[in-house]
Design a protein around this motif. Sequence first.
Motif, PDB file in Angstrom:
ATOM      1  N   SER A   1       4.240  -5.569  27.884  1.00 11.93           N
ATOM      2  CA  SER A   1       5.428  -6.068  26.998  1.00 11.93           C
ATOM      3  C   SER A   1       4.606  -7.402  26.106  1.00 11.93           C
ATOM      4  O   SER A   1       5.330  -7.763  25.256  1.00 11.93           O
ATOM      5  N   GLY A   2       3.353  -7.023  26.081  1.00 15.90           N
ATOM      6  CA  GLY A   2       2.461  -7.985  25.030  1.00 15.90           C
ATOM      7  C   GLY A   2       2.245  -7.348  23.727  1.00 15.90           C
ATOM      8  O   GLY A   2       1.496  -7.744  23.044  1.00 15.90           O
ATOM      9  N   CYS A   3       2.725  -6.090  23.746  1.00 13.78           N
ATOM     10  CA  CYS A   3       2.296  -5.025  22.510  1.00 13.78           C
ATOM     11  C   CYS A   3       3.538  -4.442  21.969  1.00 13.78           C
ATOM     12  O   CYS A   3       4.441  -3.745  22.706  1.00 13.78           O
ATOM     13  N   PHE A   4       4.010  -4.832  20.825  1.00 12.67           N
ATOM     14  CA  PHE A   4       5.003  -4.015  20.237  1.00 12.67           C
ATOM     15  C   PHE A   4       4.515  -3.157  19.137  1.00 12.67           C
ATOM     16  O   PHE A   4       3.617  -3.393  18.403  1.00 12.67           O
ATOM     17  N   VAL A   5       5.527  -1.940  19.346  1.00 14.14           N
ATOM     18  CA  VAL A   5       5.038  -0.850  18.739  1.00 14.14           C
ATOM     19  C   VAL A   5       6.238  -0.512  17.755  1.00 14.14           C
ATOM     20  O   VAL A   5       7.071  -0.343  17.959  1.00 14.14           O
ATOM     21  N   GLY A   6       5.652  -0.008  16.573  1.00 13.79           N
ATOM     22  CA  GLY A   6       6.557   0.588  15.435  1.00 13.79           C
ATOM     23  C   GLY A   6       5.923   2.167  14.931  1.00 13.79           C
ATOM     24  O   GLY A   6       4.783   2.024  14.557  1.00 13.79           O
ATOM     25  N   CYS A   7       6.821   3.188  14.936  1.00 17.41           N
ATOM     26  CA  CYS A   7       6.227   4.077  14.384  1.00 17.41           C
ATOM     27  C   CYS A   7       7.127   5.322  13.790  1.00 17.41           C
ATOM     28  O   CYS A   7       8.379   5.120  13.847  1.00 17.41           O
ATOM     29  N   GLY A   8       6.596   6.192  13.200  1.00 17.53           N
ATOM     30  CA  GLY A   8       7.539   7.538  12.774  1.00 17.53           C
ATOM     31  C   GLY A   8       8.363   7.041  11.393  1.00 17.53           C
ATOM     32  O   GLY A   8       8.104   5.979  10.706  1.00 17.53           O
ATOM     33  N   GLU A   9       9.368   7.827  11.374  1.00 18.72           N
ATOM     34  CA  GLU A   9      10.407   7.373  10.163  1.00 18.72           C
ATOM     35  C   GLU A   9      11.011   6.096  10.042  1.00 18.72           C
ATOM     36  O   GLU A   9      11.230   5.444   9.149  1.00 18.72           O
ATOM     37  N   PRO A  10      11.475   5.551  11.404  1.00 17.19           N
ATOM     38  CA  PRO A  10      11.881   4.135  11.451  1.00 17.19           C
ATOM     39  C   PRO A  10      11.178   3.265  10.762  1.00 17.19           C
ATOM     40  O   PRO A  10      11.545   2.309  10.245  1.00 17.19           O
ATOM     41  N   LEU A  11       9.651   3.185  11.132  1.00 15.73           N
ATOM     42  CA  LEU A  11       8.653   2.403  10.520  1.00 15.73           C
ATOM     43  C   LEU A  11       8.764   2.508   9.148  1.00 15.73           C
ATOM     44  O   LEU A  11       8.543   1.442   8.238  1.00 15.73           O
ATOM     45  N   LYS A  12       8.808   3.589   8.522  1.00 14.26           N
ATOM     46  CA  LYS A  12       8.740   4.080   6.914  1.00 14.26           C
ATOM     47  C   LYS A  12       9.927   3.358   6.538  1.00 14.26           C
ATOM     48  O   LYS A  12       9.779   2.636   5.300  1.00 14.26           O
ATOM     49  N   ASN A  13      11.068   3.579   7.109  1.00 12.33           N
ATOM     50  CA  ASN A  13      12.193   2.915   6.305  1.00 12.33           C
ATOM     51  C   ASN A  13      12.402   1.635   6.267  1.00 12.33           C
ATOM     52  O   ASN A  13      12.727   1.102   5.272  1.00 12.33           O
ATOM     53  N   TRP A  14      11.810   0.937   7.377  1.00 14.37           N
ATOM     54  CA  TRP A  14      11.955  -0.561   7.590  1.00 14.37           C
ATOM     55  C   TRP A  14      10.823  -1.198   6.568  1.00 14.37           C
ATOM     56  O   TRP A  14      10.909  -2.080   5.907  1.00 14.37           O
TER      57      TRP A  14
ATOM     58  N   GLN B   1       0.978  -1.220   0.006  1.00 11.57           N
ATOM     59  CA  GLN B   1       0.122   0.055  -0.132  1.00 11.57           C
ATOM     60  C   GLN B   1       0.806   1.444   0.107  1.00 11.57           C
ATOM     61  O   GLN B   1       0.564   2.401  -0.590  1.00 11.57           O
ATOM     62  N   MET B   2       1.907   1.246   0.757  1.00 12.31           N
ATOM     63  CA  MET B   2       2.685   2.463   0.808  1.00 12.31           C
ATOM     64  C   MET B   2       3.687   2.671  -0.526  1.00 12.31           C
ATOM     65  O   MET B   2       3.628   3.853  -1.112  1.00 12.31           O
ATOM     66  N   LEU B   3       3.891   1.513  -1.335  1.00 13.27           N
ATOM     67  CA  LEU B   3       4.579   1.896  -2.485  1.00 13.27           C
ATOM     68  C   LEU B   3       3.630   2.445  -3.555  1.00 13.27           C
ATOM     69  O   LEU B   3       3.805   3.103  -4.573  1.00 13.27           O
ATOM     70  N   VAL B   4       2.401   1.890  -3.354  1.00 13.67           N
ATOM     71  CA  VAL B   4       1.365   2.454  -4.481  1.00 13.67           C
ATOM     72  C   VAL B   4       0.701   3.916  -4.093  1.00 13.67           C
ATOM     73  O   VAL B   4       0.899   4.680  -4.979  1.00 13.67           O
ATOM     74  N   SER B   5       0.780   4.129  -2.775  1.00 15.57           N
ATOM     75  CA  SER B   5       0.035   5.629  -2.427  1.00 15.57           C
ATOM     76  C   SER B   5       1.160   6.451  -2.194  1.00 15.57           C
ATOM     77  O   SER B   5       0.789   7.614  -1.850  1.00 15.57           O
ATOM     78  N   GLY B   6       2.159   5.959  -1.510  1.00 15.53           N
ATOM     79  CA  GLY B   6       3.290   6.954  -1.059  1.00 15.53           C
ATOM     80  C   GLY B   6       2.923   7.191   0.204  1.00 15.53           C
ATOM     81  O   GLY B   6       4.047   8.082   0.935  1.00 15.53           O
ATOM     82  N   GLU B   7       2.000   6.740   1.027  1.00 10.67           N
ATOM     83  CA  GLU B   7       1.689   7.263   2.329  1.00 10.67           C
ATOM     84  C   GLU B   7       2.168   5.941   3.344  1.00 10.67           C
ATOM     85  O   GLU B   7       1.684   4.810   2.858  1.00 10.67           O
ATOM     86  N   CYS B   8       2.665   6.246   4.384  1.00  7.82           N
ATOM     87  CA  CYS B   8       3.031   5.222   5.437  1.00  7.82           C
ATOM     88  C   CYS B   8       2.123   5.071   6.620  1.00  7.82           C
ATOM     89  O   CYS B   8       1.872   6.549   6.899  1.00  7.82           O
ATOM     90  N   PRO B   9       2.076   4.202   7.274  1.00  5.87           N
ATOM     91  CA  PRO B   9       1.157   4.580   8.604  1.00  5.87           C
ATOM     92  C   PRO B   9       1.960   4.983   9.550  1.00  5.87           C
ATOM     93  O   PRO B   9       3.438   4.964   9.517  1.00  5.87           O
ATOM     94  N   SER B  10       1.542   6.131  10.138  1.00  3.06           N
ATOM     95  CA  SER B  10       2.306   6.485  11.299  1.00  3.06           C
ATOM     96  C   SER B  10       2.506   5.977  12.599  1.00  3.06           C
ATOM     97  O   SER B  10       3.590   6.047  13.243  1.00  3.06           O
ATOM     98  N   ARG B  11       1.674   4.839  12.860  1.00  2.00           N
ATOM     99  CA  ARG B  11       2.077   3.748  13.961  1.00  2.00           C
ATOM    100  C   ARG B  11       1.254   2.740  13.722  1.00  2.00           C
ATOM    101  O   ARG B  11       0.435   2.515  13.245  1.00  2.00           O
ATOM    102  N   ILE B  12       2.043   1.539  14.200  1.00  4.13           N
ATOM    103  CA  ILE B  12       1.449   0.143  14.049  1.00  4.13           C
ATOM    104  C   ILE B  12       1.515  -0.669  15.505  1.00  4.13           C
ATOM    105  O   ILE B  12       2.658  -0.608  15.907  1.00  4.13           O
ATOM    106  N   ASP B  13       0.647  -0.910  15.972  1.00  4.67           N
ATOM    107  CA  ASP B  13       0.666  -1.495  17.248  1.00  4.67           C
ATOM    108  C   ASP B  13       0.442  -3.372  17.007  1.00  4.67           C
ATOM    109  O   ASP B  13      -0.520  -3.471  16.345  1.00  4.67           O
ATOM    110  N   ILE B  14       1.131  -3.727  17.688  1.00  2.00           N
ATOM    111  CA  ILE B  14       1.327  -5.334  17.257  1.00  2.00           C
ATOM    112  C   ILE B  14       0.822  -6.106  18.575  1.00  2.00           C
ATOM    113  O   ILE B  14       1.628  -6.127  19.595  1.00  2.00           O
ATOM    114  N   VAL B  15      -0.361  -6.450  18.782  1.00  2.00           N
ATOM    115  CA  VAL B  15      -0.931  -7.052  20.243  1.00  2.00           C
ATOM    116  C   VAL B  15      -0.904  -8.599  20.210  1.00  2.00           C
ATOM    117  O   VAL B  15      -1.171  -9.329  19.338  1.00  2.00           O
ATOM    118  N   THR B  16      -0.074  -9.039  21.210  1.00  2.00           N
ATOM    119  CA  THR B  16      -0.070 -10.289  21.330  1.00  2.00           C
ATOM    120  C   THR B  16      -0.948 -11.188  22.461  1.00  2.00           C
ATOM    121  O   THR B  16      -1.111 -12.423  22.544  1.00  2.00           O
TER     122      THR B  16
END
Length: 741
Positions: A716-729, A665-680
């Motif tokens: 500790s059961g929720c992993f978070v990624g956000c901002g520029e590091p998330l976009k680069n990844w 989706q990011m490659l098509v639209s050029g927009e990246c999520p500002s934040r992603i929470d991964i809940v386990t």
Amino acid sequence: MIRAKQISNLSSSARSFFLGGTRSSAADGSSCTSAEDDSCLLRRHQTRPEAVHTGNRVFTRPSPLPLHVSPPVLPVKPDPVNQKIPLSDGTEVCMVDPTLPITSAKSSNVKAIGRDHLGEVYTTSASKDSSEGVPISASQGTKQASSDVSHDLTKTTVSGKRKCGYYPSGEMMRVTPSPRHVIEKVSSILRRFKWGPAAEEALHSSGFKMDAYQANQVLKQIDNYANALGFFYWLKTQPGFKHDEHTYTTMVGNLGRAKQFGEINNLLNEMVRDGCKPNTVTYNRLIHSYGRANYLKEAVNVFNQMQEAGCAPDRVTYCTLIDIHAKAGFLDVAMDMYHRMQVAGLSPDTFTYSVIINCLGKAGHLVSAHRLFCEMVGQGCTPSLVTFNIMIALHAKARNYQSALKLYREMKAAGFRPDKVTYSIVMEVLGHCGFLEEAEGVFTEMERESWVPDEHVYGLLVDLWGKAGDVEKSWRWYQAMLHAGVRPNVPTCNSLLSTLLRGHRLSEAYNLLQSMVALGMQSSLQTYTLLLSCCTEARSNFDLGFCGQLMAVSGHPAHMFLLKMPPAGSDGQKVRDHVSSFLDYMHSEDRESKRGLIDAVVEFLHKSGMKEEAGSVWEVAAAKNVYPDALTEKSCSYWLINLHVMSEGTAVTALSRTLAWFRKQMLVSGECPSRIDIVTGWGRRSRVTGTSMVRQAVEELLNVFNFPVFTENGNSGCFVGCGEPLKNWLSESYVERMHLL
């Protein structure tokens, strides 16, 4: 067919089972408390067989699992001989049912009557010859049955005494059967015969003529849709008979329960041609039928069609649409229907409030459900026992056990007497709190209050002890159910099967499956899911082969689906088509059952090294809303990936494919999520309290691929990624293929 890949010895054996000659022939399958508004009848002064009560009682375990259960003793039918007809002077005339053989009507003080003297039953009249028959209709019956019936009888005794009277010639007096008698007799014929020439001949020989009212009552009593449909069309051929909107509507309901939607469309077309206009009840039956089969789009189409036809939806229409959408996970549609109902001027009643409260609670919005419960009381709408049961069940499901017990006490203080549903919920709450002996005490109280335990109550105790790890106690409650003459259902058998599989008692699990077949039970999707999960976790090649035999014995269509899984190919399209066809075939199964099976299939494929196939299966399941809560947008560009209901293999696959989707989706639209929470969460299959296999598997995957992860608020059961590091990844190419690791 499933391809073999060279990985570990065990996974190779798993695949070789499906490829070799061993094809010899959620999901947790536990029984769970239902908060539906099914009514339970209180049966008092009823003799009940002895059942197991508390820990003070001694259990005995028969050695082999029984392959059959004796049928329950049926109530004795009233003696059809010597039926009494009261005369105007108080005398009772003894009649004999002419449908019985002569020998069954024989008595020691009455001479046998020759079969040639038996004729059609009809009303005698002083003004008509006794050979004329009178057709039966809803407007006749009692009045004609009370006409002059004594002029051909022999002398009777003094008033108040009984004497059997007969015609001097040996022929019996004839009386017009009541409409109820006709309904019962015709229903009895249709229960005895499958529809065909024999059934038609029996109906013809009965000589009964029916009107639409009687036909409708008979149709309501027919469980087999083929019998109902045959009878329905047979009636159309009878002289003078015409169906009305009630018979058509009842037939729509019969076909809907059998999911015969093609026949329903034909019937509706005939209904219009016959000049019968579908009414609100007809449309409601159709909406309910589509909803129960999970055809939500079709249900909404019917809702729109009825309004276009000038038929106004009523409260039942809206409640049905609310309920079916909430159960399918579309809470927004359910709440929209609730608001539309209010706009239409239909104020909520107790039933409506109960449905909405149940919807909110099942969607996880317990606070909103409780607020609506308080609003209901504030509006002067008195909660019913069903409403209390729903609220108690919702608190129990949310593990608010103290709140559930508090509501239970408030319900009793308000003057409500618990029913079987209430007792079942309280037993489940106590069981989850670890008070299993107290749960058995509630069972004793329920019996003391004259409630007869059914298969759900016994199944609950089988399940509670099984989940507590006590195989012996679970087995004993299952035996107690059999000894009480209660036939087990498939969920109860699934509970015991799950317990036996967890206890690695495979031979007893095999016997249980065989007994299910002997009892005429069809394995459910949950049954096969349990067996597939056991196959995935097999400890040895021998166990793997034995589990394969169990899966084949189940006879469930899911087995052929797995056996015929095609190779992934270059793009995985063949697998996606195969999975899509199977899920369409399983469309009518509830979402929880389908989710359990997909979880087990993805887990099996993942651990067997077929990760490309596992990814394709997940993508189709996600597209078909099997996991509606797996991915949600909390706010603009803020996403939540929820993995806590999955096994570790499914969680890793789901996370990998979802992150790959974000990259695309990011490659098509050029927009990246500002934040992603991964809940386990704690993980669906945690083996030790306080650990999560899902969390460990997800953390390992994220670390391997250097996901810019952090945790916050000590969660500790929720992993978070956000901002520029998330976009680069997400820009890295390996994100697309990380599920293959």
